[in-house]
Design an enzyme around this catalytic site. Structure first.
Site, PDB file in Angstrom:
ATOM      1  N   CYS A 134       0.816  -1.229   0.000  1.00  0.00           N
ATOM      2  CA  CYS A 134       0.000   0.000   0.000  1.00  0.00           C
ATOM      3  C   CYS A 134       0.843   1.269   0.000  1.00  0.00           C
ATOM      4  CB  CYS A 134      -0.924   0.021   1.207  1.00  0.00           C
ATOM      5  SG  CYS A 134      -1.983  -1.405   1.306  1.00  0.00           S
ATOM      6  N   HIS A 153      -3.570   6.954   3.175  1.00  0.00           N
ATOM      7  CA  HIS A 153      -3.930   5.634   2.659  1.00  0.00           C
ATOM      8  C   HIS A 153      -5.347   5.305   3.116  1.00  0.00           C
ATOM      9  CE1 HIS A 153      -3.929   1.572   1.456  1.00  0.00           C
ATOM     10  NE2 HIS A 153      -3.699   1.052   2.648  1.00  0.00           N
ATOM     11  N   ASN A 169      -9.979  -0.516   0.369  1.00  0.00           N
ATOM     12  CA  ASN A 169      -8.522  -0.391   0.328  1.00  0.00           C
ATOM     13  C   ASN A 169      -8.030  -0.897  -1.031  1.00  0.00           C
ATOM     14  OD1 ASN A 169      -5.763  -0.671   0.611  1.00  0.00           O
ATOM     15  ND2 ASN A 169      -5.857  -1.697   2.613  1.00  0.00           N
TER      16      ASN A 169
HETATM   17  N1  ACO Z   1     -17.974  -9.233   9.594  1.00  0.00           N
HETATM   18  C1  ACO Z   1     -18.349  -9.556  10.838  1.00  0.00           C
HETATM   19  N2  ACO Z   1     -17.469  -9.886  11.811  1.00  0.00           N
HETATM   20  C2  ACO Z   1     -16.161  -9.881  11.493  1.00  0.00           C
HETATM   21  C3  ACO Z   1     -15.717  -9.571  10.178  1.00  0.00           C
HETATM   22  C4  ACO Z   1     -16.690  -9.240   9.229  1.00  0.00           C
HETATM   23  N3  ACO Z   1     -16.350  -8.905   7.967  1.00  0.00           N
HETATM   24  N4  ACO Z   1     -14.361  -9.648  10.168  1.00  0.00           N
HETATM   25  C5  ACO Z   1     -13.973 -10.005  11.398  1.00  0.00           C
HETATM   26  N5  ACO Z   1     -15.037 -10.154  12.199  1.00  0.00           N
HETATM   27  C6  ACO Z   1     -15.079 -10.533  13.594  1.00  0.00           C
HETATM   28  C7  ACO Z   1     -13.824 -11.240  14.021  1.00  0.00           C
HETATM   29  O1  ACO Z   1     -13.914 -12.618  13.710  1.00  0.00           O
HETATM   30  C8  ACO Z   1     -13.835 -10.990  15.505  1.00  0.00           C
HETATM   31  O2  ACO Z   1     -14.689 -11.901  16.101  1.00  0.00           O
HETATM   32  P1  ACO Z   1     -14.275 -12.666  17.452  1.00  0.00           P
HETATM   33  O3  ACO Z   1     -14.048 -11.571  18.465  1.00  0.00           O
HETATM   34  O4  ACO Z   1     -15.436 -13.536  17.731  1.00  0.00           O
HETATM   35  O5  ACO Z   1     -12.995 -13.390  17.110  1.00  0.00           O
HETATM   36  C9  ACO Z   1     -14.459  -9.603  15.640  1.00  0.00           C
HETATM   37  O6  ACO Z   1     -15.126  -9.357  14.400  1.00  0.00           O
HETATM   38  C10 ACO Z   1     -13.481  -8.476  15.907  1.00  0.00           C
HETATM   39  O7  ACO Z   1     -12.346  -8.611  15.110  1.00  0.00           O
HETATM   40  P2  ACO Z   1     -11.181  -7.560  15.249  1.00  0.00           P
HETATM   41  O8  ACO Z   1     -10.036  -8.061  14.437  1.00  0.00           O
HETATM   42  O9  ACO Z   1     -10.950  -7.164  16.651  1.00  0.00           O
HETATM   43  O10 ACO Z   1     -11.813  -6.281  14.513  1.00  0.00           O
HETATM   44  P3  ACO Z   1     -11.131  -4.879  14.393  1.00  0.00           P
HETATM   45  O11 ACO Z   1     -11.923  -3.881  15.142  1.00  0.00           O
HETATM   46  O12 ACO Z   1      -9.646  -4.898  14.617  1.00  0.00           O
HETATM   47  O13 ACO Z   1     -11.343  -4.577  12.838  1.00  0.00           O
HETATM   48  C11 ACO Z   1     -10.082  -4.687  10.788  1.00  0.00           C
HETATM   49  C12 ACO Z   1     -10.779  -5.472  11.896  1.00  0.00           C
HETATM   50  C13 ACO Z   1     -11.116  -3.833  10.099  1.00  0.00           C
HETATM   51  C14 ACO Z   1      -9.446  -5.662   9.819  1.00  0.00           C
HETATM   52  C15 ACO Z   1      -8.991  -3.770  11.400  1.00  0.00           C
HETATM   53  O14 ACO Z   1      -8.208  -4.516  12.273  1.00  0.00           O
HETATM   54  C16 ACO Z   1      -8.104  -3.111  10.366  1.00  0.00           C
HETATM   55  O15 ACO Z   1      -8.531  -2.261   9.621  1.00  0.00           O
HETATM   56  N6  ACO Z   1      -6.799  -3.455  10.350  1.00  0.00           N
HETATM   57  C17 ACO Z   1      -5.843  -2.773   9.472  1.00  0.00           C
HETATM   58  C18 ACO Z   1      -5.966  -3.119   8.048  1.00  0.00           C
HETATM   59  C19 ACO Z   1      -4.988  -2.237   7.254  1.00  0.00           C
HETATM   60  O16 ACO Z   1      -4.838  -1.074   7.513  1.00  0.00           O
HETATM   61  N7  ACO Z   1      -4.277  -2.732   6.320  1.00  0.00           N
HETATM   62  C20 ACO Z   1      -3.341  -1.800   5.668  1.00  0.00           C
HETATM   63  C21 ACO Z   1      -2.413  -2.416   4.907  1.00  0.00           C
HETATM   64  S1  ACO Z   1      -3.200  -3.257   3.574  1.00  0.00           S
HETATM   65  C22 ACO Z   1      -1.947  -3.656   2.446  1.00  0.00           C
HETATM   66  O17 ACO Z   1      -0.793  -3.369   2.569  1.00  0.00           O
HETATM   67  C23 ACO Z   1      -2.363  -4.485   1.229  1.00  0.00           C
END
Ligand code: ACO
Length: 345
Positions: free
Chosen positions: A132, A272, A302
């Site tokens: 990214c 980003h 993204n």
């Molecule tokens: N729908 C419903 N529930 C979901 C989903 C979904 N799509 N995805 C995950 N969950 C669940 C998980 O299983 C978890 O359940 P559990 O507690 O029973 O295990 C719960 O939701 C919470 O998961 P978290 O990982 O704590 O959710 P979080 O608030 O961290 O959000 C997210 C997840 C959106 C992925 C976030 O962590 C994020 O944005 N991370 C950064 C991503 C990023 O910036 N990437 C950049 C680089 S990309 C690149 O270089 C190609």
């Protein structure tokens, strides 16, 4: 309203001795495929909800390339628009850099395929892989070539067909990504506005936070690797989130320090476009006002290397960025990689 520059504000351009050369951004363009995949569409295929995706990320929909539409096609479409706006012909392009993690194929480079599509046969061409963060890495490299007098006109593209490496059965990742491309023509224009400076960073110790295991020399494609779903990206979301906030803050502060300006001098911040909550957290840490940010992730998700390129193009097209404005780009991605750049538009 963004306040006017502080009293005593000195244009940061004066700090950089460009000895008559400037890496100016002569034109930008972007392209996203026609097909839109909404959160409601995803509710039908994985266990998720519009409410979860919207509150956790801010994403509402993303664009998905057609089966016969490849990264080089998205890239060439964005490039044509940037060239048209810059008044640049294919013969004038000295170098093409395509930042991507989803090349059409391992080799030849997508940049060579784009060169052929554009008819830019004089240009050198190569791909750059910084996930990214790729667009800022590519801008910085283009600037080095221009300021060193190696080249006068460089086409920089961030392009991705992430839908080809997303595991559509993994709700943790499939809701986050989309396809698209953004491009910029960088040109030497003496004493013009342009890219002032950029910073880049990386930390390979955290490579396992976000990766695709299959398809390289470590794990070539086999029936087993396909069965084990190794040709899809995997992400440790929570850790990636924390690292993104920290790295984007550090990169932004460093590039502002190098320009000897503070955040109040920036008219538009183009971050980003991964997650609305990441952007909000970075904004708080660098003391930016919410209205300084340009955000379009609700429409595209993204798009990795294409993300800030598409957002920059939209910010310019809708008038959020005007001639003379200072623009701050901030990126973060797999690697880990990160970067920031200040442009005088
Ligand atoms: N729908 C419903 N529930 C979901 C989903 C979904 N799509 N995805 C995950 N969950 C669940 C998980 O299983 C978890 O359940 P559990 O507690 O029973 O295990 C719960 O939701 C919470 O998961 P978290 O990982 O704590 O959710 P979080 O608030 O961290 O959000 C997210 C997840 C959106 C992925 C976030 O962590 C994020 O944005 N991370 C950064 C991503 C990023 O910036 N990437 C950049 C680089 S990309 C690149 O270089 C190609």
């Amino acid at each position: 309203m963004i306040p006017p520059p502080n009293p005593g504000f000195k244009n940061p351009r004066a700090k950089f001795n460009f000895v008559g050369r400037t890496c100016s951004i002569a034109g930008v363009g972007s392209y996203v495929p026609a097909k839109v995949l909404t959160n409601a569409d995803l509710e039908k295929t994985v266990s998720t909800s519009d409410e979860w995706i919207t509150t956790r990320t801010g994403i509402k929909e993303r664009h998905i390339a057609a089966p016969n539409e490849f990264t080089s096609d998205l890239a060439a479409n964005a490039a044509r628009l940037a060239m048209q706006r810059a008044g640049t012909t294919p013969e004038q392009i000295d170098l093409i850099i395509v930042a991507t993690i989803t090349p059409d194929m391992p080799f030849p480079s997508t940049a060579c395929l784009v060169q052929q599509k554009l008819g830019a046969h004089r240009a050198a061409a190569f791909d750059l892989e910084a996930a990214c963060s790729g667009f800022i890495y590519a801008l910085e490299i283009a600037q080095q070539f221009i300021m060193s007098r190696t080249y006068d006109t460089v086409l920089v593209i961030g392009a991705e067909k992430l839908s080809s490496i997303v595991d559509w059965e993994d709700r943790n990742t499939c809701v986050l990504f989309g396809d698209g491309a953004g491009a910029a023509i960088l040109r030497n224009r003496p004493n013009a506005h342009g890219l002032l400076t950029a910073v880049m960073g990386a930390d390979g110790r955290k490579a396992d936070l976000l990766f695709m295991a299959g398809g390289g020399s470590r794990c070539p494609a086999t029936a087993q690797s396909v069965a084990n779903r190794l040709h899809f990206l995997r992400m440790e979301g929570r850790e990636t989130f924390k690292n993104a906030v920290q790295a984007m803050q550090t990169a932004a502060e460093e590039v502002l320090r190098r320009c000897e300006i503070d955040i109040s001098h920036i008219k538009c911040i183009v971050p980003h476009q991964a997650n609305r909550r990441i952007i909000d957290a970075v904004g708080q840490r660098i003391n930016a006002k919410p209205e300084q940010f340009f955000i379009n992730l609700h429409k595209y998700g993204n798009t990795s290397a294409a993300s800030v390129a598409i957002a920059l193009d939209e910010a310019v097209s809708c008038g959020r960025v005007q001639t003379g404005d200072l623009v701050l780009l901030i990126v973060f991605g797999a690697g880990l990689t990160w970067g920031a750049a200040v442009i005088e538009w």
